[in-house]
Structure formats: structure tokens, C-alpha cells
Design a protein around this motif. Structure first.
Motif, PDB file in Angstrom:
ATOM      1  N   SER A 443      40.014  25.617  41.417  1.00 16.17           N
ATOM      2  CA  SER A 443      39.026  24.651  41.917  1.00 16.17           C
ATOM      3  C   SER A 443      39.713  23.709  42.907  1.00 16.17           C
ATOM      4  CB  SER A 443      38.413  23.873  40.764  1.00 16.17           C
ATOM      5  OG  SER A 443      39.362  22.990  40.248  1.00 16.17           O
ATOM      6  N   GLY A 444      38.951  23.109  43.752  1.00 18.13           N
ATOM      7  CA  GLY A 444      39.518  22.217  44.775  1.00 18.13           C
ATOM      8  C   GLY A 444      39.984  23.025  45.965  1.00 18.13           C
ATOM      9  N   VAL A 445      41.045  23.800  45.771  1.00 17.78           N
ATOM     10  CA  VAL A 445      41.565  24.588  46.890  1.00 17.78           C
ATOM     11  C   VAL A 445      40.720  25.838  47.153  1.00 17.78           C
ATOM     12  CG1 VAL A 445      43.935  23.773  46.662  1.00 17.78           C
ATOM     13  CG2 VAL A 445      43.222  25.799  45.396  1.00 17.78           C
ATOM     14  N   ASP A 446      39.903  26.239  46.160  1.00 16.92           N
ATOM     15  CA  ASP A 446      38.985  27.373  46.315  1.00 16.92           C
ATOM     16  C   ASP A 446      39.717  28.670  46.705  1.00 16.92           C
ATOM     17  OD1 ASP A 446      36.508  28.529  46.226  1.00 16.92           O
ATOM     18  OD2 ASP A 446      35.995  28.050  48.306  1.00 16.92           O
ATOM     19  N   ILE A 447      40.714  29.008  45.898  1.00 18.36           N
ATOM     20  CA  ILE A 447      41.515  30.213  46.164  1.00 18.36           C
ATOM     21  C   ILE A 447      41.443  31.134  44.941  1.00 18.36           C
ATOM     22  CG2 ILE A 447      43.927  31.021  46.375  1.00 18.36           C
ATOM     23  CD1 ILE A 447      44.451  28.614  48.186  1.00 18.36           C
ATOM     24  N   ALA A 448      41.258  32.443  45.175  1.00 13.92           N
ATOM     25  CA  ALA A 448      41.281  33.406  44.069  1.00 13.92           C
ATOM     26  C   ALA A 448      42.666  33.365  43.448  1.00 13.92           C
ATOM     27  CB  ALA A 448      40.964  34.804  44.585  1.00 13.92           C
ATOM     28  N   SER A 449      42.721  33.128  42.127  1.00 18.89           N
ATOM     29  CA  SER A 449      44.023  32.887  41.494  1.00 18.89           C
ATOM     30  C   SER A 449      44.737  34.179  41.109  1.00 18.89           C
ATOM     31  CB  SER A 449      43.828  32.048  40.234  1.00 18.89           C
ATOM     32  OG  SER A 449      43.128  32.830  39.273  1.00 18.89           O
ATOM     33  N   GLY A 450      43.945  35.210  40.774  1.00 24.99           N
ATOM     34  CA  GLY A 450      44.568  36.411  40.223  1.00 24.99           C
ATOM     35  C   GLY A 450      44.929  36.229  38.753  1.00 24.99           C
ATOM     36  N   TYR A 451      44.555  35.095  38.146  1.00 22.58           N
ATOM     37  CA  TYR A 451      44.847  34.888  36.728  1.00 22.58           C
ATOM     38  C   TYR A 451      43.781  35.597  35.895  1.00 22.58           C
ATOM     39  CZ  TYR A 451      47.307  30.730  38.622  1.00 22.58           C
ATOM     40  OH  TYR A 451      48.086  29.879  39.349  1.00 22.58           O
ATOM     41  N   SER A 452      44.227  36.252  34.840  1.00 27.39           N
ATOM     42  CA  SER A 452      43.276  36.879  33.939  1.00 27.39           C
ATOM     43  C   SER A 452      43.952  37.072  32.594  1.00 27.39           C
ATOM     44  CB  SER A 452      42.843  38.235  34.500  1.00 27.39           C
ATOM     45  OG  SER A 452      42.151  38.950  33.510  1.00 27.39           O
ATOM     46  N   GLU A 453      43.171  36.970  31.523  1.00 26.51           N
ATOM     47  CA  GLU A 453      43.756  37.209  30.204  1.00 26.51           C
ATOM     48  C   GLU A 453      43.923  38.695  29.930  1.00 26.51           C
ATOM     49  OE1 GLU A 453      42.450  34.449  26.997  1.00 26.51           O
ATOM     50  OE2 GLU A 453      41.638  33.332  28.701  1.00 26.51           O
ATOM     51  N   LYS A 454      43.342  39.491  30.815  1.00 25.66           N
ATOM     52  CA  LYS A 454      43.519  40.946  30.708  1.00 25.66           C
ATOM     53  C   LYS A 454      44.618  41.402  31.663  1.00 25.66           C
ATOM     54  CE  LYS A 454      38.833  42.252  29.546  1.00 25.66           C
ATOM     55  NZ  LYS A 454      37.560  42.502  30.171  1.00 25.66           N
ATOM     56  N   PRO A 455      45.358  42.451  31.291  1.00 26.24           N
ATOM     57  CA  PRO A 455      46.361  42.963  32.237  1.00 26.24           C
ATOM     58  C   PRO A 455      45.692  43.478  33.512  1.00 26.24           C
ATOM     59  CG  PRO A 455      46.198  44.369  30.280  1.00 26.24           C
ATOM     60  CD  PRO A 455      45.316  43.196  30.036  1.00 26.24           C
ATOM     61  N   GLN A 456      46.354  43.314  34.644  1.00 26.73           N
ATOM     62  CA  GLN A 456      45.805  43.826  35.895  1.00 26.73           C
ATOM     63  C   GLN A 456      46.801  44.775  36.541  1.00 26.73           C
ATOM     64  OE1 GLN A 456      43.855  40.585  38.419  1.00 26.73           O
ATOM     65  NE2 GLN A 456      44.969  39.416  36.876  1.00 26.73           N
ATOM     66  N   LEU A 457      46.276  45.850  37.073  1.00 31.80           N
ATOM     67  CA  LEU A 457      47.099  46.838  37.766  1.00 31.80           C
ATOM     68  C   LEU A 457      46.410  47.192  39.081  1.00 31.80           C
ATOM     69  CD1 LEU A 457      49.531  48.925  37.501  1.00 31.80           C
ATOM     70  CD2 LEU A 457      47.775  50.554  36.767  1.00 31.80           C
ATOM     71  N   TYR A 458      47.162  47.061  40.158  1.00 34.70           N
ATOM     72  CA  TYR A 458      46.586  47.407  41.461  1.00 34.70           C
ATOM     73  C   TYR A 458      47.493  48.405  42.160  1.00 34.70           C
ATOM     74  CZ  TYR A 458      43.716  43.319  40.583  1.00 34.70           C
ATOM     75  OH  TYR A 458      42.843  42.432  40.010  1.00 34.70           O
TER      76      TYR A 458
END
Ligand code: NG6
Ligand code: CA
Length: 493
Positions: A443-458
Motif C-alpha cells: 500500500s502507498g507505493v502501490d507495487i506488486a509485492s510478490g509476497y504470498s503464504e503459498k510457495p511460488q514458482l515461475y
């Protein structure tokens, strides 16, 4: 590589602040032109997959100078302006490699790695340890960021122009009697602070800062003169090295384009992108001024220049300076093709512009090799025939060949650090982001954080904008990368 060691080129690192992958015309920006950096890129080696170690300032600077991941050491996240030095003084550093090889070393610009070892800092005397103890023979810096107190320059660790009758005191929790703050006096501000963010503290030159201070009225900088002052001090340092008949290593940490974006008068209104665009133009101009100074002294051809940034971009970082609105109108993407930006765990956070220029030595050719700024220490040690101490741990690895375009060798893996300490690992074209609590959009900076409680794989090669989480589809890959990340975390013990 022995012949290089004998040549001992001057080495200049131009390290800008908060400049995104998409903020330069050589990296695809069309709403802005950066001809001086474009010149270095067109005649040098332009990296498409180079990284700072973190998506914020202090940890990335810690890593480029010490050759270590910052997350290995507590207390190295974004520092207040009254913090103590976070780089241990008894370890090998990038500037110390150059000192060992007989160079004159200098740091000019933004520091943001803390100063001194006693708290609170006494700003009215020399503050040590500081840049000198980290390996810089000369320094002309401001202590933290342009939006943090104290708003003063320090030359060789002493406040410049300090009046002993008007001593400086700094605090980050209490306002001083008689001090004017942005919160109480918004009518005094020439750039309004975003009320949802910080910057409501001490007022210097009509700009609210983070933190409080008193005294030092004559020593206080003028924001519009920051760029010009640092350029001049950089050139003075280069002249010192010529007088000393020594090659130089200059770490010029350009304060642009960090907030408060306050361009020199001649750049105000020059871009289509508000003050954020104007300071990009000023930053590019600074690069041109330094290149010209090297040319005038006949030493450009024997100077290896690296241009890069300490973390990804941000539009609203606490001041209402039209960055958000103008980016919208111009369809401007400061992180280029990547998602996220400053603070984020996504590629926009740590994939940054990185250019190496050395006339006649580095071939003009782009590279997609995975590269980390942290490797500069070991790579320059190799260039100069210096050995890293065998009894000290380091994350820095020798990729000199890749740096100079003799090889296309990629780093086998890198770890990326986000503002909330989420770590990711990039390996073989894949990226794993460890599960961590936090909002999806900052919030404020309005940037996608990439934070998630689930593992992420790209799969970064096929999906550079990290849009499709493949973790459920490839659980074995997730496990393998997670295991590797845990192993890297333990390496120091
Ligand atoms: C944040 C500040 C931001 C900037 C950043 C450091 C607020 C709300 N935001 O805490 O304005 O100063 O720290 O940036 O106060 S960095 O590039 O030095 O990491
Ligand atoms: Ca920064």
C-alpha cells in the motif's frame, strides 16, 4: 588475465538510486532519453539479467561493497540516518581490494550504510568508523538518504561547513524544541508529502524528511545542488588520483533518482514525466559530465566504467510529485517488462540496468548472462591479481570473464531479498519465492509485492513477468529449489 593486472585501469562505479530496468532509453524507455548512459551501453556490454542483491538500498549497498548477502547479517535492512556502520571493519571489501592493488579509493554520494559505532552519533566531530574503515581513502557523502536527517554533507567523515556554535543533533523518535516539521507546517512545503507515508518530520529547504534534527543550519545542503556538488567532488577526487600518480577506484553513488526528487533548476520541467523524469535526465547528465571530465584528462580510454542501480523503481515513494500521474499518461513502465519494483520479491525489485564500458577492452555486445553486483569484489580481485582472504567467508565469485565479455558464463544461482525479508532463489531459468506473510500489493507505493503464504514458482525464461505460478504443477522443482535455498542460508555456519 595477467596483462590486465599490469594495466591497472581506473575503475568507476556509477551507482544510481531506485532506477528501474525500464528507466533508460537503452533498456527500452521511449518517454525519456538518456544519451550518455546509452553511449556507454552501445559501446560497452549491456546486461539483461544483472541483479542487485535486494530490492532496497542498504542491503544492496552492503553486498556490492562487502561481497556478501546482506540477509546473512542482522540489522542491514533500510537504515535510519542515525544508524551505526553495518559493514564490519575487519573484513575484505571491494575498495580494500583496490587499496591492496595500489589504487586511490574514493566514495562520493549517498552512503546509507551507517556511521560510527556509538549511539547516539556525535555529529560535531569526526564520525568513525565510516567509509575510511570500509576501504575508502577519501569520502564525500551524505549519511543516509536525501529524505532522511541529517541533511548535511560529510567530507572524510566530518560534517562540511559545520558552525561549532550551532551543533547538530539527530533523533528518529523525538522532535526538538523549536524545530519545524512537515506535519505541523504543511504550508511551508514546496513538495507535499503523501499523508499516508512518512516524510512529515524535519523541514529542510521546504521538504519534509524522515527523522528530526536541530542545529547545523549553515551546513544544511540545498537539494537542487546535490547532483552538481557530487559531480564536482567526484572530479576533484579523480584529479587527486592524478596528482598522486595512482590509478583510482571511485564509487560514485549518485543520489538521483531517489525521493525527494528535486532536480537542479535547469532540469525542472524538462521531461514529460514530472520531477521523476527530470531527475533521470539530471542523472544521465551527471554521467555525461564525468565521462567528459575523463576525456578532458585523457584518461577515458584507461577507465573501466560500470553503471548500475541499487534496486528497482517506485513512482510514489512518499511525495506527491506527479510521478504516478505522468507515468499513467505516458504509459510509462519503470520496471520495463518485469512485475513488481522497489521493495518487491518480483524481478522488478532486483533486475536492474547494468552496463560495463572499457574502450577497446570490453566488446560492445549485449549479454543475457545471470550476473550479481556482489561478484564485483572477486572479479576485480582476479583482474588485479589480488587474492581474497582464505579465512573469511564470502559470497562473491569471480565472473571477470563475463564482466569483460570474454565469456558468457552465467552465475549458477542467485538469491534475491525483498523488503520484508522474503527470499527467492533463481536457478537454471526458474525462480522460487519462499512463502512469507505480507500483502500482495504494497500500500502507498502501490507495487506488486510478490509476497504470498503459498510457495511460488515461475519459469523466468518463458514468463519473465512472473504471471503464472507453476508451484502446484511442479512440486519436485519447488522442493529442489527450496532445499537449495535453505542450504545457501546455512553456508556461513
Ligand atoms: C522507506 C521510505 C521511502 C524510502 C525508503 C528507502 C516511508 C514511508 N518510506 O521507508 O521513502 O526512503 O524507505 O529507500 O517512509 S532506499 O532506496 O534507501 O532503500
Ligand atoms: Ca535505493
Amino acid at each position: 588475465m595477467k596483462s590486465f593486472a599490469q594495466q591497472r585501469p581506473n575503475v568507476l562505479i556509477l551507482y544510481t538510486d531506485d532506477l528501474g530496468y525500464g528507466d533508460l532509453s537503452c533498456y527500452g524507455a521511449s518517454a525519456i532519453a538518456t544519451p550518455n548512459i546509452d553511449y556507454l551501453a552501445a559501446n560497452g556490454r549491456q546486461f539483461t539479467d544483472a541483479h542487485c542483491t535486494a530490492s532496497t538500498c542498504t542491503p544492496s549497498r552492503f553486498s556490492i561493497l562487502s561481497g556478501r548477502y546482506a540477509w546473512r547479517k542482522k540489522g542491514t535492512n533500510i537504515l535510519p540516518g542515525n544508524a551505526n556502520l553495518v559493514i564490519p571493519t575487519d573484513i575484505m571489501t571491494l575498495p580494500k581490494i583496490f587499496q591492496q592493488a595500489g589504487y586511490l579509493t574514493g566514495a562520493v554520494g549517498k552512503w546509507h550504510l551507517g556511521l560510527g559505532e556509538k549511539f547516539p552519533i556525535d555529529w560535531n566531530h569526526e564520525v568513525k568508523p565510516g567509509p575510511r574503515e570500509v576501504g575508502f581513502d577519501y569520502s564525500f557523502i551524505f549519511p543516509a538518504t536525501a529524505d532522511r536527517t541529517p541533511t548535511v554533507f560529510m567530507e572524510n567523515q566530518k560534517v562540511v561547513g559545520l558552525d561549532p556554535q550551532d551543533p547538530i543533533e539527530v533523533s528518529y523518535n523525538k522532535q526538538f524544541a523549536g524545530e519545524l516539521t512537515g506535519k505541523q507546517h504543511p504550508e511551508m512545503l514546496k513538495v507535499q508529502s503523501d499523508p499516508h507515508q512518512g516524510h512529515s518530520g524535519h523541514i529542510t529547504n521546504g521538504i519534509g524528511r524522515i527523522g528530526f534534527m536541530t542545529g547545523g543550519k549553515r551546513a544544511t545542503w540545498t537539494d537542487e545542488e546535490l547532483g552538481g556538488t557530487f559531480n564536482t567532488k567526484s572530479i576533484d577526487f579523480i584529479d587527486r588520483s592524478l596528482a598522486a600518480k595512482k590509478p583510482f577506484f571511485l564509487y560514485y553513488a549518485i543520489q538521483n533518482i531517489h525521493v525527494p526528487r528535486m532536480p537542479a533548476t535547469m532540469f525542472k520541467g524538462k521531461s514529460k514525466l514530472g520531477y521523476r523524469g527530470d531527475v533521470i535526465l539530471e542523472m544521465d547528465h551527471s554521467v555525461g559530465v564525468i565521462i567528459q571530465a575523463l576525456k578532458d584528462r585523457g584518461i577515458l580510454d584507461n577507465t573501466l566504467i560500470i553503471f548500475s542501480s541499487d534496486n528497482g523503481p517506485v513512482l510514489n515513494d512518499g511525495y506527491l510529485d506527479q510521478a504516478v500521474e505522468t507515468a499513467k499518461t505516458e504509459h510509462y513502465k519503470p520496471a520495463g517488462p518485469f512485475r513488481g519494483g522497489k521493495y518487491s520479491a518480483l524481478e522488478g525489485g532486483t533486475r536492474i540496468p547494468f552496463v560495463v564500458y572499457w574502450k577497446g577492452k570490453v566488446k560492445p555486445k549485449q549479454t543475457n548472462a545471470l550476473f550479481s553486483q556482489m561478484d564485483l569484489m572477486a572479479s576485480f580481485a582476479a583482474l588485479l591479481g589480488q587474492k581474497l582472504p582464505t579465512d573469511q567467508f564470502t559470497d562473491s565469485k569471480d565472473y571477470l570473464g563475463t564482466l569483460l565479455g570474454k565469456s558468457e558464463k552465467s552465475r549458477s544461482e542467485i538469491v534475491e531479498q525483498a523488503a520484508n525479508m522474503t527470499l527467492s532463489i533463481v536457478k537454471d531459468g526458474w525462480k522460487f519465492i519462499e512463502p512469507h506473510k505480507g500483502p500482495a500489493v504494497l500500500s502507498g507505493v502501490d507495487i506488486a509485492s510478490g509476497y504470498s503464504e503459498k510457495p511460488q514458482l515461475y519459469h523466468l525464461v518463458n514468463d519473465p513477468s512472473e504471471s503464472e505460478n507453476l508451484a502446484e504443477k511442479y512440486p519436485k522443482k519447488v522442493k529442489a529449489l527450496q532445499t537449495r535455498l535453505e542450504a545457501i542460508k546455512k553456508e556461513l555456519e
